[in-house]
Design a protein around this motif. Structure first.
Motif, PDB file in Angstrom:
ATOM      1  N   UNK A  15       0.823  -1.210   0.000  1.00  0.00           N
ATOM      2  CA  UNK A  15       0.000   0.000   0.000  1.00  0.00           C
ATOM      3  C   UNK A  15       0.858   1.261   0.000  1.00  0.00           C
ATOM      4  N   UNK A  16       1.934   1.248   0.801  1.00  0.00           N
ATOM      5  CA  UNK A  16       2.812   2.426   0.892  1.00  0.00           C
ATOM      6  C   UNK A  16       3.611   2.576  -0.400  1.00  0.00           C
ATOM      7  N   UNK A  18       2.790   1.586  -3.376  1.00  0.00           N
ATOM      8  CA  UNK A  18       1.896   2.057  -4.446  1.00  0.00           C
ATOM      9  C   UNK A  18       1.525   3.525  -4.239  1.00  0.00           C
ATOM     10  N   UNK A  19       1.369   3.941  -2.969  1.00  0.00           N
ATOM     11  CA  UNK A  19       1.048   5.341  -2.684  1.00  0.00           C
ATOM     12  C   UNK A  19       2.192   6.243  -3.139  1.00  0.00           C
ATOM     13  N   UNK A  21       4.341   5.564  -5.354  1.00  0.00           N
ATOM     14  CA  UNK A  21       4.401   5.518  -6.818  1.00  0.00           C
ATOM     15  C   UNK A  21       3.396   6.501  -7.419  1.00  0.00           C
ATOM     16  N   UNK A  22       2.210   6.565  -6.796  1.00  0.00           N
ATOM     17  CA  UNK A  22       1.175   7.489  -7.267  1.00  0.00           C
ATOM     18  C   UNK A  22       1.655   8.939  -7.182  1.00  0.00           C
ATOM     19  N   UNK A  23       2.277   9.259  -6.051  1.00  0.00           N
ATOM     20  CA  UNK A  23       2.687  10.641  -5.800  1.00  0.00           C
ATOM     21  C   UNK A  23       3.909  11.017  -6.644  1.00  0.00           C
ATOM     22  N   UNK A  26       4.965  10.292 -11.556  1.00  0.00           N
ATOM     23  CA  UNK A  26       4.918  11.160 -12.737  1.00  0.00           C
ATOM     24  C   UNK A  26       6.111  12.093 -12.814  1.00  0.00           C
ATOM     25  N   UNK A 107       1.204  10.503   5.083  1.00  0.00           N
ATOM     26  CA  UNK A 107       1.883  11.716   4.571  1.00  0.00           C
ATOM     27  C   UNK A 107       1.009  12.462   3.569  1.00  0.00           C
ATOM     28  N   UNK A 108       1.372  13.728   3.341  1.00  0.00           N
ATOM     29  CA  UNK A 108       0.677  14.537   2.339  1.00  0.00           C
ATOM     30  C   UNK A 108       1.525  14.506   1.085  1.00  0.00           C
ATOM     31  N   UNK A 109       0.847  14.477  -0.094  1.00  0.00           N
ATOM     32  CA  UNK A 109       1.610  14.372  -1.340  1.00  0.00           C
ATOM     33  C   UNK A 109       2.535  15.576  -1.537  1.00  0.00           C
ATOM     34  N   UNK A 113       6.582  15.460  -2.194  1.00  0.00           N
ATOM     35  CA  UNK A 113       7.167  16.056  -3.404  1.00  0.00           C
ATOM     36  C   UNK A 113       8.223  17.104  -3.031  1.00  0.00           C
TER      37      UNK A 113
END
Lengths: 121, 560
Positions: A15-16, A18-19, A21-23, A26, A107-109, A113
């Protein structure tokens, strides 16, 4: 991609991973690993890693032990610890062992970043 | 060559006392660094005092010279073993190099003591016998040794002040620091080395120190700080009084005897010893009541009450520690799924059109919600287990059924099951079958996990048997607060042993702690729940493990 350097993620939780990876997916090229051993292996064989995101609590070998081994392998590598609870002692120990910062879950995206941008070499 | 010298008696007594204290502490736990370094220190004190006893009793200057050098070597190592004790107590790994260098320097000094006159240059002859004579480098050497020792004591003091030590360790640390401050008084014995004729009574303080240290290591959990000081004071003062009285009586009687009769007699010291022996008990009681009256104002009841308060305080500290472990475990277990859910929810609007994202969303978010749900249920079970529904159960059948339940897993992992069930186990025992099955399954599933590539699982039951674990292990790692009578013969023990890799001693201590897990999967609550279930049945659970050989869990249940 804004940089050619890659970010290595070491976390046993899918889950972490993948999270993150989402953030970050890109903006940066990521390498996802699910154990410290695998992470150290990747680091030993790749020279284009600019930052490591490392989970502090993992089964078998703890994140702090991995951090020690990682720093022995590459003393200049920037490492951000990812932790489930704000513990001053653990954070202090991580910093004393050479981590450049830490992120608290959930965490916040934006925070991720910003920290990755700041520390990626 | 040798003569009976009464001045040597206190030295021999101190030597015997400290060596005994050291052996007792070592025997208690020879693996612990603190116990080992304490033994080395006791050994050095013993070697130092016995060497001086020989020096005092020697009429040959050469023997006195060699033995005073041996005593001096023991004193040098006394400083380094003392520092080893202090620094090792704080962190053996952190100070490993410092401790090692200390012993290395000690070796160099020993060579210098025996092969040169730099540190010791012969002997003085005083009223109490021969005594080592300080060489030109003796003073700088003892100053250096003191500095090393004070550095170690200061490190401990800082750790206490900066709250780096907690719970039992803090109490131990305070005792050890006090013991070390007292031990420094032993430096009085350096004075006669510089030609000043006083009896070297500094070694007597070593009794005080040895008492504090032995209590600290062996019984610190139930001893009040004041009581330790009190007992040590009583015995140290008593010992000092006896020694001084003994020496004074001998000195006076010998003088008088020599004046009137014209020769010395060993009879005098024998009489003095008898006299002191008669006086010993009343003197001890007198000193004790004096100290009670003026310093401690505590009756035995008061001391018992203080001990109980201290015990409660320690229990409370342990409870707080358990809550802290539980909280950090819950935080980690819940925050992981929460993070995934939060991030996927955050990216839902912008990634809605990505079918790959939708699939992952559905899979990961669902799974993480289930994880939180499972955790909440397990926590509820842990915090408030369902009341027991006891039923008369045939234990042998119950164990066979539980093992059959896991048969496919045993075959899959090539695990051979050996059953050694006591014929008596057909007797009926009162159990809650559902809860007890869960307790057994938690242990059996752990055993399967550690023998993934095959092994032997042994299940044994014994009626009216003594525990198969050693007492030391049992007291160290058992479930706290056993309700059953240890001496009762009316119990059954169930032992489940695996041939897995074993558990390290450090992990073994935490094996029943909630959220303690070394597995990739699992919450670390399984064994805590098992322990809780066994305790609710009025039983107890113990664990012992040997690295490379395997682990055994022993459950004891009352059946009467």
């Amino acid at each position: 991609m804004s940089t050619s350097k890659k970010v290595l993620v070491i976390d046993d939780e899918e889950g972490i991973r993948e999270s993150l990876k989402l953030i970050l997916g890109e903006h940066y090229e990521l390498i996802l690993t699910d154990s410290g051993e695998q992470g150290l292996d990747v680091l030993a064989n790749a020279d284009d890693i600019g930052l490591v995101l490392l989970d502090i609590k993992m089964p078998q070998v703890s994140g702090l032990d991995i951090l020690k081994q990682l720093k022995e392998q590459d003393p200049n590598m920037n490492v951000i610890m990812v932790t489930g609870y704000k513990s001053v002692e653990t954070a202090a120990e991580a910093v004393s062992l050479g981590a450049c910062g830490y992120i608290v879950k959930p965490f916040k995206s934006d925070e991720i970043l910003e920290k990755v941008k700041k520390h990626l070499k | 060559m040798f003569f009976f010298n009464p001045y040597a008696i206190p030295l021999i007594l101190v030597s015997m006392f400290t060596l005994t204290a050291g052996i007792i502490v070592l025997k208690e736990n020879f693996r612990a660094h603190l116990n080992r370094s304490m033994f080395y220190w006791c050994f050095c004190i013993s070697a130092w005092t016995i060497s001086y006893a020989i020096v005092f009793c020697s009429s040959d200057k050469n023997i006195a010279n060699i033995m005073s050098r041996a005593a001096c070597t023991a004193v040098v190592f006394l400083f380094f073993t003392g520092a080893d004790c202090l620094l090792g107590f704080l962190n053996p790994k952190k100070f490993e190099k410092c401790i090692f260098s200390g012993y290395l320097i000690g070796m160099i000094f020993s060579i210098l003591i025996f092969s040169t006159d730099l540190l010791l240059s012969g002997t003085h002859h005083y009223f109490f016998g021969f005594y080592g004579k300080a060489g030109p480098y003796y003073l700088p050497t003892i100053l250096f040794l003191q500095l090393f020792f004070i550095y170690a004591a200061f490190s401990l003091f800082s750790a206490i002040k900066n709250k780096q030590l907690q719970g039992h360790k803090l109490i131990q640390g305070k005792y050890i620091l006090l013991g070390f401050c007292i031990a420094l008084l032993g430096c009085i014995d350096f004075i006669p080395k510089f030609g000043i004729e006083i009896y070297p009574f500094g070694y007597i303080f070593m009794i005080f120190w040895a008492l504090i240290m032995s209590y600290t290591i062996l019984k610190h959990q139930l001893l009040n700080f004041q009581i330790v000081i009190k007992k040590s004071l009583v015995y140290s003062i008593l010992f000092a009084i006896i020694s001084i009285a003994f020496i004074t009586i001998i000195l006076l009687s010998e003088k008088i005897f020599q004046i009137f009769v014209g020769y010395k007699s060993t009879l005098i010291s024998t009489f003095a010893a008898i006299f002191i022996a008669i006086l010993f008990l009343p003197l001890k009681n007198l000193i004790q009541s004096f100290l009670d009256k003026y310093f401690f104002k505590g009756s035995p009841m008061e001391i018992a009450r203080q001990n109980e308060l201290l015990r409660q305080k320690i229990t409370q500290t342990d409870k707080l520690k358990a809550i802290s472990t539980l909280t950090s475990g819950v935080a980690h277990e819940i925050k992981n799924p929460l993070t995934a859910i939060k991030t996927f929810a955050e990216y839902l609007p912008q990634k809605w059109d990505d079918p790959d994202f939708r699939l992952k969303f559905s899979r990961i978010v669902n799974r993480e919600v289930d994880r939180i749900d499972d955790l909440v249920h397990q926590l509820l079970d842990f915090a408030k287990p369902a009341p027991l529904a006891l039923k008369e159960t045939d234990l042998q059948k119950f164990i066979n059924d539980t093992l059959d339940f896991l048969n496919s897993k045993f075959i899959k992992h090539h695990i051979k099951v050996v059953k050694n069930l006591d014929a008596e186990s057909r007797q009926l025992i009162k159990l809650d079958p559902n809860q007890f099955r869960q307790a057994l399954l938690n242990i059996l599933l752990n055993a399967i996990d550690v023998m993934e590539d095959g092994g032997i699982l042994t299940v044994r039951t014994l009626y009216n048997a003594q525990s198969t674990t050693s007492n030391a292990k049992r007291t160290a790692y058992d479930a706290q607060g056993a309700k059953y009578d240890e001496h009762s013969t009316q119990y059954v023990s169930i032992t489940i042993s695996d041939t897995g890799p074993g558990i390290s001693e450090n992990d073994l201590k935490h094996i029943f702690d909630p959220f303690f897990s070394k597995k990739d999967k699992g919450t670390g609550l399984g064994l805590s729940i098992t322990q809780e279930i066994i305790k609710n049945h009025g039983g107890n659970i113990f664990v012992e493990s040997t690295i490379g050989q395997g682990t055994s869990f022993v459950m004891k249940l009352l059946y009467s």
